[in-house]
Motif scaffolding. Sequence first.
Motif, PDB file in Angstrom:
ATOM      1  N   TRP A  45       0.836  -1.205   0.000  1.00  0.00           N
ATOM      2  CA  TRP A  45       0.000   0.000   0.000  1.00  0.00           C
ATOM      3  C   TRP A  45       0.872   1.257   0.000  1.00  0.00           C
ATOM      4  CZ3 TRP A  45      -4.896   0.814  -1.043  1.00  0.00           C
ATOM      5  CH2 TRP A  45      -5.792  -0.236  -0.951  1.00  0.00           C
ATOM      6  N   TYR A  96      -9.643   0.719  -9.140  1.00  0.00           N
ATOM      7  CA  TYR A  96     -10.892   0.046  -8.775  1.00  0.00           C
ATOM      8  C   TYR A  96     -11.128  -1.184  -9.653  1.00  0.00           C
ATOM      9  CZ  TYR A  96     -15.826  -0.873  -8.029  1.00  0.00           C
ATOM     10  OH  TYR A  96     -17.016  -1.501  -7.751  1.00  0.00           O
ATOM     11  N   SER A 138     -10.895  -4.886  -8.180  1.00  0.00           N
ATOM     12  CA  SER A 138     -12.157  -5.635  -8.266  1.00  0.00           C
ATOM     13  C   SER A 138     -11.948  -6.960  -8.984  1.00  0.00           C
ATOM     14  CB  SER A 138     -13.218  -4.810  -8.993  1.00  0.00           C
ATOM     15  OG  SER A 138     -13.589  -3.669  -8.248  1.00  0.00           O
ATOM     16  N   ARG A 155     -10.076  -9.242  -6.666  1.00  0.00           N
ATOM     17  CA  ARG A 155     -10.953  -9.700  -5.583  1.00  0.00           C
ATOM     18  C   ARG A 155     -11.914 -10.777  -6.092  1.00  0.00           C
ATOM     19  NH1 ARG A 155     -12.634  -7.013  -0.680  1.00  0.00           N
ATOM     20  NH2 ARG A 155     -14.668  -7.724   0.040  1.00  0.00           N
ATOM     21  N   ARG A 184     -12.099 -14.578  -4.713  1.00  0.00           N
ATOM     22  CA  ARG A 184     -13.351 -15.154  -4.214  1.00  0.00           C
ATOM     23  C   ARG A 184     -13.692 -16.453  -4.949  1.00  0.00           C
ATOM     24  NH1 ARG A 184     -17.140  -9.695  -3.601  1.00  0.00           N
ATOM     25  NH2 ARG A 184     -16.625  -9.278  -1.408  1.00  0.00           N
ATOM     26  N   ASP A 223     -10.034 -13.210   5.256  1.00  0.00           N
ATOM     27  CA  ASP A 223     -10.520 -12.068   6.033  1.00  0.00           C
ATOM     28  C   ASP A 223      -9.834 -10.763   5.648  1.00  0.00           C
ATOM     29  OD1 ASP A 223     -12.222 -13.727   7.541  1.00  0.00           O
ATOM     30  OD2 ASP A 223     -10.546 -14.277   8.863  1.00  0.00           O
ATOM     31  N   GLU A 224      -8.898 -10.822   4.716  1.00  0.00           N
ATOM     32  CA  GLU A 224      -8.127  -9.625   4.361  1.00  0.00           C
ATOM     33  C   GLU A 224      -8.154  -9.338   2.862  1.00  0.00           C
ATOM     34  OE1 GLU A 224      -6.725  -7.496   6.363  1.00  0.00           O
ATOM     35  OE2 GLU A 224      -7.115  -8.589   8.223  1.00  0.00           O
ATOM     36  N   THR A 240      -8.687  -7.292  -0.414  1.00  0.00           N
ATOM     37  CA  THR A 240      -8.558  -5.860  -0.637  1.00  0.00           C
ATOM     38  C   THR A 240      -9.887  -5.240  -1.053  1.00  0.00           C
ATOM     39  OG1 THR A 240      -6.296  -6.227  -1.370  1.00  0.00           O
ATOM     40  CG2 THR A 240      -7.268  -4.091  -1.874  1.00  0.00           C
ATOM     41  N   ASP A 241     -10.200  -4.094  -0.475  1.00  0.00           N
ATOM     42  CA  ASP A 241     -11.419  -3.357  -0.806  1.00  0.00           C
ATOM     43  C   ASP A 241     -11.145  -2.471  -2.023  1.00  0.00           C
ATOM     44  OD1 ASP A 241     -13.656  -1.791  -1.006  1.00  0.00           O
ATOM     45  OD2 ASP A 241     -13.657  -1.140   1.080  1.00  0.00           O
ATOM     46  N   PRO A 242     -11.840  -2.692  -3.158  1.00  0.00           N
ATOM     47  CA  PRO A 242     -11.569  -1.878  -4.353  1.00  0.00           C
ATOM     48  C   PRO A 242     -11.858  -0.397  -4.155  1.00  0.00           C
ATOM     49  CG  PRO A 242     -13.496  -3.272  -4.677  1.00  0.00           C
ATOM     50  CD  PRO A 242     -12.842  -3.734  -3.419  1.00  0.00           C
ATOM     51  N   TRP A 243     -12.866  -0.077  -3.334  1.00  0.00           N
ATOM     52  CA  TRP A 243     -13.176   1.335  -3.081  1.00  0.00           C
ATOM     53  C   TRP A 243     -12.057   1.996  -2.287  1.00  0.00           C
ATOM     54  CZ3 TRP A 243     -16.644   3.722  -5.815  1.00  0.00           C
ATOM     55  CH2 TRP A 243     -17.729   3.017  -6.331  1.00  0.00           C
ATOM     56  N   GLN A 244     -11.524   1.280  -1.329  1.00  0.00           N
ATOM     57  CA  GLN A 244     -10.411   1.810  -0.549  1.00  0.00           C
ATOM     58  C   GLN A 244      -9.185   2.018  -1.432  1.00  0.00           C
ATOM     59  OE1 GLN A 244      -8.575  -0.843   2.370  1.00  0.00           O
ATOM     60  NE2 GLN A 244      -8.480   0.832   3.831  1.00  0.00           N
TER      61      GLN A 244
END
Length: 245
Positions: free
Chosen positions: A29, A81, A85, A88, A92, A153-154, A156-160
């Motif tokens: 990051w 993003y 995404s 992610r 998933r 549980d970790e 990455t959030d695309p919005w973040q």
Amino acid sequence: MTSDHGSPGSASEHGAEPHGGALSSKLNWLRAGVLGANDGIVSVAGLVVGVAAATTDRGPILTAGLAGLAAGAVSMALGEYVSVSTQRDTERALLAKERVELATIPDAELDELAALYEAKGLSPATARTVAEELTAHDAFAAHAEVELGIDPDELTDPWQAAGASAVSFTVGAILPMLAILLPPATARIPVTFVAVLVALAITGSLSARLGGADRPRAIVRVVIGGALAMAVTYGIGQLLGVAGV
């Protein structure tokens, strides 16, 4: 499916140090933030230097700088993003597939986990014991970490990620805008060149330190790149300014 990558991990309930994966994630990051700021510096510096070479009027310079900042920040955010995404969604899908395999062929998955630990250097007996104990504790987490290199549980959030990219680009872009707008007209371009090259040297040093790369080489590379970008746009601005375009 095998992977050498560690999972992000997390600090323990007793305040222990974060796992190597968590530290690696934070460093990634930070590197992304430094690179985003570097992009903002170079992109907007090139724009404002080019316009300043064609006119001494602050209006067009400010307009070009703000337009470059807005366009660059949106572009960085959108690209990040989409990229995160996609990553992610892939993670998933892999995790969902692993859940199905654990439910349908648990013995084969146990053998696979033991083989993975054996490949890491454990003896067959120890690898089998470790695999059995981890499977008894949390089979899904064990396979996600060792086999896929993913912490469920970790993710990455695309919005973040998009927000971080936009902010880092904006922070970097502010420097050349201030450097070109605050000095008198005769000093704008020299001041901007110096300020931008110093800033690029700092970001180059930071990125090299975070990535464990050679600092002098990283600094020279990024400074030369920024200088070339400004020189090219300055030349274009001069040509257009003389031509009265």
